[in-house]
Design an enzyme around this catalytic site. Sequence first.
Site, PDB file in Angstrom:
ATOM      1  N   LYS A  68      45.535 -23.803 100.093  1.00 44.03           N
ATOM      2  CA  LYS A  68      45.640 -24.067 101.555  1.00 44.03           C
ATOM      3  C   LYS A  68      45.177 -25.567 101.943  1.00 44.03           C
ATOM      4  O   LYS A  68      45.427 -26.100 103.112  1.00 44.03           O
ATOM      5  CB  LYS A  68      44.718 -23.248 102.388  1.00 44.03           C
ATOM      6  CG  LYS A  68      45.373 -21.538 102.305  1.00 44.03           C
ATOM      7  CD  LYS A  68      46.522 -21.356 102.956  1.00 44.03           C
ATOM      8  CE  LYS A  68      46.944 -19.837 103.267  1.00 44.03           C
ATOM      9  NZ  LYS A  68      47.244 -19.448 101.828  1.00 44.03           N
ATOM     10  N   SER A  69      44.584 -26.177 100.803  1.00 50.29           N
ATOM     11  CA  SER A  69      43.809 -27.490 101.207  1.00 50.29           C
ATOM     12  C   SER A  69      44.886 -28.621 101.659  1.00 50.29           C
ATOM     13  O   SER A  69      44.607 -29.118 102.524  1.00 50.29           O
ATOM     14  CB  SER A  69      43.261 -27.835 100.028  1.00 50.29           C
ATOM     15  OG  SER A  69      42.315 -26.997  99.685  1.00 50.29           O
ATOM     16  N   THR A 110      39.612 -27.209  92.268  1.00 50.56           N
ATOM     17  CA  THR A 110      39.345 -25.700  92.284  1.00 50.56           C
ATOM     18  C   THR A 110      39.794 -25.025  90.912  1.00 50.56           C
ATOM     19  O   THR A 110      39.937 -26.052  89.888  1.00 50.56           O
ATOM     20  CB  THR A 110      40.306 -25.145  93.217  1.00 50.56           C
ATOM     21  OG1 THR A 110      40.202 -23.747  93.515  1.00 50.56           O
ATOM     22  CG2 THR A 110      41.886 -25.376  93.181  1.00 50.56           C
ATOM     23  N   LYS A 165      36.317 -26.755  87.998  1.00 45.15           N
ATOM     24  CA  LYS A 165      35.353 -27.455  88.762  1.00 45.15           C
ATOM     25  C   LYS A 165      34.038 -27.744  87.698  1.00 45.15           C
ATOM     26  O   LYS A 165      33.492 -28.440  88.258  1.00 45.15           O
ATOM     27  CB  LYS A 165      34.490 -26.048  89.721  1.00 45.15           C
ATOM     28  CG  LYS A 165      35.569 -25.775  90.850  1.00 45.15           C
ATOM     29  CD  LYS A 165      34.919 -24.688  91.720  1.00 45.15           C
ATOM     30  CE  LYS A 165      35.757 -24.515  92.932  1.00 45.15           C
ATOM     31  NZ  LYS A 165      34.994 -23.713  93.826  1.00 45.15           N
ATOM     32  N   ASN A 190      33.413 -29.274  93.403  1.00 44.09           N
ATOM     33  CA  ASN A 190      34.714 -29.160  94.140  1.00 44.09           C
ATOM     34  C   ASN A 190      35.069 -30.271  94.855  1.00 44.09           C
ATOM     35  O   ASN A 190      36.128 -30.229  95.558  1.00 44.09           O
ATOM     36  CB  ASN A 190      34.534 -27.749  95.103  1.00 44.09           C
ATOM     37  CG  ASN A 190      33.621 -28.096  96.448  1.00 44.09           C
ATOM     38  OD1 ASN A 190      33.292 -29.029  96.655  1.00 44.09           O
ATOM     39  ND2 ASN A 190      34.032 -27.379  97.255  1.00 44.09           N
ATOM     40  N   ASP A 203      30.649 -26.260  98.884  1.00 45.46           N
ATOM     41  CA  ASP A 203      30.832 -24.749  99.072  1.00 45.46           C
ATOM     42  C   ASP A 203      29.705 -23.980  99.906  1.00 45.46           C
ATOM     43  O   ASP A 203      30.066 -23.610 100.795  1.00 45.46           O
ATOM     44  CB  ASP A 203      31.139 -23.800  97.683  1.00 45.46           C
ATOM     45  CG  ASP A 203      32.579 -24.007  97.037  1.00 45.46           C
ATOM     46  OD1 ASP A 203      33.712 -24.547  98.125  1.00 45.46           O
ATOM     47  OD2 ASP A 203      33.017 -23.694  96.079  1.00 45.46           O
ATOM     48  N   GLY A 214      26.952 -10.605  93.557  1.00 42.94           N
ATOM     49  CA  GLY A 214      27.538 -11.585  92.606  1.00 42.94           C
ATOM     50  C   GLY A 214      26.536 -12.744  92.304  1.00 42.94           C
ATOM     51  O   GLY A 214      25.799 -13.281  92.994  1.00 42.94           O
ATOM     52  N   GLY A 249      28.116 -15.565  90.418  1.00 42.63           N
ATOM     53  CA  GLY A 249      28.742 -16.710  90.000  1.00 42.63           C
ATOM     54  C   GLY A 249      28.638 -18.052  90.579  1.00 42.63           C
ATOM     55  O   GLY A 249      27.504 -18.292  91.210  1.00 42.63           O
ATOM     56  N   GLY A 284      36.214 -15.405 104.390  1.00 39.46           N
ATOM     57  CA  GLY A 284      35.976 -16.623 103.675  1.00 39.46           C
ATOM     58  C   GLY A 284      36.931 -17.876 104.284  1.00 39.46           C
ATOM     59  O   GLY A 284      36.685 -18.898 103.780  1.00 39.46           O
TER      60      GLY A 284
HETATM   61  P1  NDP Z   1      32.885 -16.640  89.457  1.00 41.20           P
HETATM   62  O1  NDP Z   1      34.099 -16.269  88.634  1.00 41.20           O
HETATM   63  O2  NDP Z   1      31.997 -17.815  89.213  1.00 41.20           O
HETATM   64  O3  NDP Z   1      31.804 -15.207  89.539  1.00 41.20           O
HETATM   65  C1  NDP Z   1      32.278 -14.038  89.605  1.00 41.20           C
HETATM   66  C2  NDP Z   1      31.306 -12.920  89.912  1.00 41.20           C
HETATM   67  O4  NDP Z   1      32.018 -11.681  90.363  1.00 41.20           O
HETATM   68  C3  NDP Z   1      30.400 -12.552  88.999  1.00 41.20           C
HETATM   69  O5  NDP Z   1      29.011 -12.326  89.575  1.00 41.20           O
HETATM   70  C4  NDP Z   1      31.017 -11.177  88.305  1.00 41.20           C
HETATM   71  O6  NDP Z   1      29.845 -10.399  87.871  1.00 41.20           O
HETATM   72  C5  NDP Z   1      31.524 -10.623  89.776  1.00 41.20           C
HETATM   73  N1  NDP Z   1      32.754  -9.670  89.554  1.00 41.20           N
HETATM   74  C6  NDP Z   1      33.721  -9.838  89.420  1.00 41.20           C
HETATM   75  N2  NDP Z   1      34.534  -8.801  89.045  1.00 41.20           N
HETATM   76  C7  NDP Z   1      33.506  -7.889  89.539  1.00 41.20           C
HETATM   77  C8  NDP Z   1      33.708  -6.315  89.597  1.00 41.20           C
HETATM   78  N3  NDP Z   1      34.937  -5.510  89.364  1.00 41.20           N
HETATM   79  N4  NDP Z   1      32.702  -5.792  90.014  1.00 41.20           N
HETATM   80  C9  NDP Z   1      31.445  -6.449  90.047  1.00 41.20           C
HETATM   81  N5  NDP Z   1      31.251  -7.747  89.949  1.00 41.20           N
HETATM   82  C10 NDP Z   1      32.313  -8.517  89.757  1.00 41.20           C
HETATM   83  O7  NDP Z   1      33.409 -16.616  90.969  1.00 41.20           O
HETATM   84  P2  NDP Z   1      32.805 -17.632  92.152  1.00 41.20           P
HETATM   85  O8  NDP Z   1      31.406 -17.602  92.213  1.00 41.20           O
HETATM   86  O9  NDP Z   1      33.525 -18.862  92.004  1.00 41.20           O
HETATM   87  O10 NDP Z   1      33.680 -16.935  93.425  1.00 41.20           O
HETATM   88  C11 NDP Z   1      33.261 -15.647  93.929  1.00 41.20           C
HETATM   89  C12 NDP Z   1      34.323 -15.292  95.340  1.00 41.20           C
HETATM   90  O11 NDP Z   1      34.096 -16.252  96.137  1.00 41.20           O
HETATM   91  C13 NDP Z   1      35.658 -15.368  95.031  1.00 41.20           C
HETATM   92  O12 NDP Z   1      36.226 -14.217  95.654  1.00 41.20           O
HETATM   93  C14 NDP Z   1      36.131 -16.704  95.204  1.00 41.20           C
HETATM   94  O13 NDP Z   1      37.621 -16.441  95.868  1.00 41.20           O
HETATM   95  C15 NDP Z   1      35.268 -16.898  96.483  1.00 41.20           C
HETATM   96  N6  NDP Z   1      35.177 -18.211  97.054  1.00 41.20           N
HETATM   97  C16 NDP Z   1      35.384 -18.445  98.230  1.00 41.20           C
HETATM   98  C17 NDP Z   1      35.390 -19.885  98.581  1.00 41.20           C
HETATM   99  C18 NDP Z   1      35.843 -20.401  99.990  1.00 41.20           C
HETATM  100  O14 NDP Z   1      35.902 -21.164 100.514  1.00 41.20           O
HETATM  101  N7  NDP Z   1      36.065 -19.220 100.838  1.00 41.20           N
HETATM  102  C19 NDP Z   1      34.793 -20.900  97.854  1.00 41.20           C
HETATM  103  C20 NDP Z   1      34.308 -20.336  96.591  1.00 41.20           C
HETATM  104  C21 NDP Z   1      34.674 -19.258  96.206  1.00 41.20           C
HETATM  105  P3  NDP Z   1      29.553 -10.667  86.515  1.00 41.20           P
HETATM  106  O15 NDP Z   1      28.692 -11.687  86.227  1.00 41.20           O
HETATM  107  O16 NDP Z   1      29.056  -9.220  85.861  1.00 41.20           O
HETATM  108  O17 NDP Z   1      31.065 -10.988  85.555  1.00 41.20           O
END
Ligand code: NDP
Length: 272
Positions: free
Chosen positions: A16-17, A62, A66, A87, A102, A127, A129, A238
């Site tokens: 969407k950017s 993205t 990143k 980002n 972010d 989470g 990540g 988000g």
């Molecule tokens: P990462 O890939 O860095 O981290 C993913 C995380 O999700 C990890 O903690 C992972 O756990 C966990 N996870 C994935 N699947 C499952 C599951 N089925 N059950 C439990 N935990 C799960 O992702 P990001 O941190 O980059 O992004 C996280 C979310 O934020 C995404 O949905 C992304 O789209 C959203 N986002 C939105 C933005 C916005 O502008 N609105 C900007 C950036 C991100 P584990 O470590 O155990 O694998």
Amino acid sequence: MTDRYAVFGNPLSHTKSPFIHAEFARQLGDDLSYEAIEAPRDGFEAAVRSFVAAGGKGFNVTVPFKVDAARLADEAHEAVVICGASNCVKVEDGRLVAENFDGVGLVRDIVDNLGVALADARVLFAGAGGATRGAIVPFFEAGVREIVIANRTVAKAEHIRDLLRARGPIRACGYDDIGTGFDIILNSTSASLSGAALPIPDTAFHGVRLAYELAYGKGKTPFLQMAEAGGAEHLADGVGMLVEQAAEAFAWWRGKRPNTAPVIEAMTIPLE
Ligand code: NDP
């Protein structure tokens, strides 16, 4: 000459950017182009070098580039060092200066758009990540009292705690040890992208003012349904975070801040 900007990612079909930055430019009467560049997975650096050689002034980054963007940078701001990921990049005299907006975008959306105070709040991040990592310092700077990070892989939550514990009180745990008494709960996992639910106990949502799903455009995800059933007062996704981080980038590149409200309104898909 038209100033050139871009977003790099792969895939990019749903980005969407370009829409957001075109709206900002139209609003402020700026002459710029903003394109989506889907670089090959092993070709990010070459694509960036060619964009810069052609006069590119800045770009967003993205998934999955990143971390590559952070590595490629000639200079990295603090958020990039903390996250190990960028980002947003500005080209300054041919040098790449990296930022990560972010976390700041998320804080702006919660405080300014949703009107929920972070000062003195107890916050749960589900989470561990990149998105959680980038949000911790901006959340403490906004005055939160305590952050709990729950993750499926507990070691990743513990790693963030150990890295950032000097910034404020952080507890790391698994989903079975979350506890209660939160003001704000965020789904910062990618679980909703595949429609998966998280094992957050119902009781965790009692008294919660805001349940925030970082993913956007997914409607009432299993997390938001759980939050509603558990008694959370407000639900949000988000979209505002996405637009606010874009506004931070625009302001950094261009020296003027766009009005985010009409863009968020145009992009919002009702949760009901
Ligand atoms: P990462 O890939 O860095 O981290 C993913 C995380 O999700 C990890 O903690 C992972 O756990 C966990 N996870 C994935 N699947 C499952 C599951 N089925 N059950 C439990 N935990 C799960 O992702 P990001 O941190 O980059 O992004 C996280 C979310 O934020 C995404 O949905 C992304 O789209 C959203 N986002 C939105 C933005 C916005 O502008 N609105 C900007 C950036 C991100 P584990 O470590 O155990 O694998």
